[in-house]
Design an enzyme around this catalytic site. Structure first.
Site, PDB file in Angstrom:
ATOM      1  N   LYS A  55     -15.335  -2.772   4.098  1.00 22.47           N
ATOM      2  CA  LYS A  55     -14.720  -3.090   2.813  1.00 22.47           C
ATOM      3  C   LYS A  55     -15.785  -3.767   1.975  1.00 22.47           C
ATOM      4  O   LYS A  55     -16.214  -4.889   2.304  1.00 22.47           O
ATOM      5  CB  LYS A  55     -13.559  -4.069   3.018  1.00 22.47           C
ATOM      6  CG  LYS A  55     -12.330  -3.491   3.718  1.00 22.47           C
ATOM      7  CD  LYS A  55     -11.416  -4.639   4.109  1.00 22.47           C
ATOM      8  CE  LYS A  55     -10.024  -4.196   4.480  1.00 22.47           C
ATOM      9  NZ  LYS A  55      -9.255  -5.306   5.092  1.00 22.47           N
ATOM     10  N   ARG A 100      -8.381  -1.961  -0.261  1.00 19.70           N
ATOM     11  CA  ARG A 100      -7.680  -3.225  -0.066  1.00 19.70           C
ATOM     12  C   ARG A 100      -6.221  -3.032  -0.461  1.00 19.70           C
ATOM     13  O   ARG A 100      -5.868  -2.049  -1.087  1.00 19.70           O
ATOM     14  CB  ARG A 100      -8.290  -4.344  -0.930  1.00 19.70           C
ATOM     15  CG  ARG A 100      -9.774  -4.609  -0.724  1.00 19.70           C
ATOM     16  CD  ARG A 100     -10.161  -4.903   0.708  1.00 19.70           C
ATOM     17  NE  ARG A 100      -9.483  -5.997   1.366  1.00 19.70           N
ATOM     18  CZ  ARG A 100     -10.031  -7.161   1.703  1.00 19.70           C
ATOM     19  NH1 ARG A 100     -11.289  -7.401   1.418  1.00 19.70           N
ATOM     20  NH2 ARG A 100      -9.337  -8.078   2.366  1.00 19.70           N
ATOM     21  N   GLU A 132       0.818  -1.209   0.000  1.00 20.94           N
ATOM     22  CA  GLU A 132       0.000   0.000   0.000  1.00 20.94           C
ATOM     23  C   GLU A 132       0.856   1.266   0.000  1.00 20.94           C
ATOM     24  O   GLU A 132       0.385   2.350   0.329  1.00 20.94           O
ATOM     25  CB  GLU A 132      -0.935  -0.002   1.215  1.00 20.94           C
ATOM     26  CG  GLU A 132      -1.893  -1.175   1.197  1.00 20.94           C
ATOM     27  CD  GLU A 132      -2.945  -1.116   2.296  1.00 20.94           C
ATOM     28  OE1 GLU A 132      -3.115  -0.062   2.930  1.00 20.94           O
ATOM     29  OE2 GLU A 132      -3.596  -2.138   2.517  1.00 20.94           O
TER      30      GLU A 132
HETATM   31  P1  PGA Z   1      -5.984  -6.510   2.792  1.00 24.85           P
HETATM   32  O1  PGA Z   1      -5.610  -5.804   4.160  1.00 24.85           O
HETATM   33  O2  PGA Z   1      -6.614  -5.557   1.879  1.00 24.85           O
HETATM   34  O3  PGA Z   1      -4.653  -7.031   2.344  1.00 24.85           O
HETATM   35  O4  PGA Z   1      -6.895  -7.657   3.171  1.00 24.85           O
HETATM   36  C1  PGA Z   1      -6.028  -4.578   4.585  1.00 24.85           C
HETATM   37  C2  PGA Z   1      -6.368  -4.636   6.043  1.00 24.85           C
HETATM   38  O5  PGA Z   1      -6.060  -5.645   6.727  1.00 24.85           O
HETATM   39  O6  PGA Z   1      -7.004  -3.724   6.540  1.00 24.85           O
HETATM   40 ZN    ZN Z   2      -7.163  -4.887   8.612  1.00 23.84          ZN
END
Ligand code: PGA
Ligand code: ZN
Length: 431
Positions: A339, A368, A209
């Protein structure tokens, strides 16, 4: 007369990890078109909706999305074209029924969500309103505030080759505008780069990220380094800039033992560690401080720390209404990490939002670790989030969302939610 779906199409595009994902397009008979693509996680919860992947080892290591694309162009297009849908909910209900499985494994949550989002875009365009207004209308709530950014600074865990257990340390600027928040974050990020160079002797590499990911000696050192970076930028920790953490404890638990860095501990000991961190560091929220199925200890964590900071559930809740209801009943958290692709349609995510909102929780709308340049998430966060978690000030997949927030701020001039805001201080509900 509602608009009729005239065309549904899809194709594979690549996400920020270079893996395929699904982009869908929906065209209405009014000529309005919506296009949207879906993200993918790496640090996923087991209760998440199922992403359909091709599993062909010789093509993108099995990550291909040709089957999901074919499902949009075939089964989904055949079921939707020629029909009109009065609301987003009606469209999403049709998709859910068509799939017919609990976790959307038949058509794929990636196929279904791409269509759900593309339809939302087309419908917003048809009504002549921005996507954030469309999302507000979906839940009958218009706050006229912007989400406070929670910006990734340091990465560990699944996002950075597991050099330490702690997954994300994020900066939460206290500034009054998105514009000022991002400028503050930029100066801390640059200081962190310099500091890591001095301390670790290398230019730090970036994680999924965009977070800096040097070889931290421990999870606690990540937090120390974050505070140091804030100070070196001439800011006061806790006054100008706070911290948020995603512990992502699901990813370092074995049975009931947590293995934090090299140390094994039980849930009580981990909670004690988090308490200590909350005293030493300017933390405003802790996400996934415990593992996704540790229902026994989440209420203890919430009881101990919930008044002081926001205890956020990500893997614990997976944006699933049933899990959120359980967490509310048990007093297991005080915040929802929302999400959309954990559940698979916009309407189901709206139901998750409703539960969290009515319980007086904090809502953080999150990207994500695998993202595209699409920026619908920014609009969704404006409609539903007190905060937004998108990653670092790096990579166009992250910056597209920040740039969209800047655009919305420019157009609306809305104020930001306070740091760690909760639904109880919300304004007026629409009927
Ligand atoms: P992920 O992680 O998008 O790789 O699942 C993001 C998070 O754990 O908040
Ligand atoms: Zn998380």
């Amino acid at each position: 007369m509602e608009a009729v779906v005239q065309q549904v199409d899809a194709r594979e595009i690549l996400d920020s990890r270079g893996r395929p994902t699904v982009e869908a397009a929906v065209v209405l008979n009014t000529g309005h078109k919506g296009v949207a693509s879906v993200p993918a996680g790496a640090s996923t919860g087991t209760a998440e909706a199922m992403e359909l992947r091709d599993g062909e080892p010789h093509r993108y290591g099995g990550w291909g999305c040709r089957k999901a694309v074919a499902n949009v162009r075939g089964t989904i297009a055949r079921a939707l074209v020629g029909r009109s849908f009065a609301h987003q909910k009606e469209l999403d209900a049709a998709l859910i029924e068509l799939d017919g499985t609990g976790r959307k494994e038949r058509l794929g949550a990636n196929a279904i969500l791409a269509v759900s989002l593309a339809f939302a875009r087309a419908s917003a365009a048809c009504r002549g309103i921005p996507l954030y207004e469309y999302a507000s209308d979906m839940v009958g709530f218009r706050a006229a505030r912007l989400p406070r950014p929670s910006v990734n600074l340091f990465s560990g865990g699944c996002h950075a080759g597991r050099q330490v257990s702690l997954q994300d340390v994020m900066l939460v600027p206290h500034a009054a505008t998105i514009d000022d928040c991002l400028a503050m974050v930029f100066s801390v990020y640059q200081e962190a780069v310099r500091w890591c160079r001095e301390r670790y002797g290398v230019r730090p590499l970036k994680a999924d990220e965009g977070g800096l990911a040097p070889d931290f000696p421990s999870s606690e050192a990540m937090l120390d380094d974050a505070v140091r970076s804030i100070e070196r930028a001439g800011l006061t920790p806790g006054r100008d800039m706070s911290l948020a953490v995603d512990i992502a404890a699901t990813h370092f638990v074995k049975d009931t033992t947590y293995i934090l860095d090299d140390e094994s501990c039980d849930a009580e000991k981990l909670i004690a560690r988090l308490e200590k961190w909350s005293e030493r560091f300017p933390l405003v929220s802790i996400e996934d401080g415990l593992a996704e199925n540790d229902w026994e200890h989440w209420p203890i964590l919430q009881q101990k720390l919930g008044a002081k900071l926001v205890i956020i559930g990500d893997d614990l809740l997976c944006t699933q209404p049933a899990r959120i209801e359980q967490a509310i009943r048990l007093g297991a958290a005080g915040g929802l990490l929302l999400k959309v692709n954990q559940i698979g349609t916009l309407s189901e995510a709206a139901s998750a939002w409703r539960l969290a909102h009515d319980a007086g929780w904090h809502v953080c709308v999150s990207a994500r670790s695998g993202e595209t340049e699409d920026h619908w998430l920014a609009d969704l966060a404006v409609a539903w989030g007190h905060s937004i978690k998108v990653g670092s000030l790096a990579q166009s997949d992250r910056l597209a969302k920040y740039n969209r927030l800047l655009e919305i701020e420019h157009q609306t001039g809305w104020p930001l939610w306070p740091v760690a805001a909760r639904s109880t201080i919300h304004g007026v509900e629409d009927s």
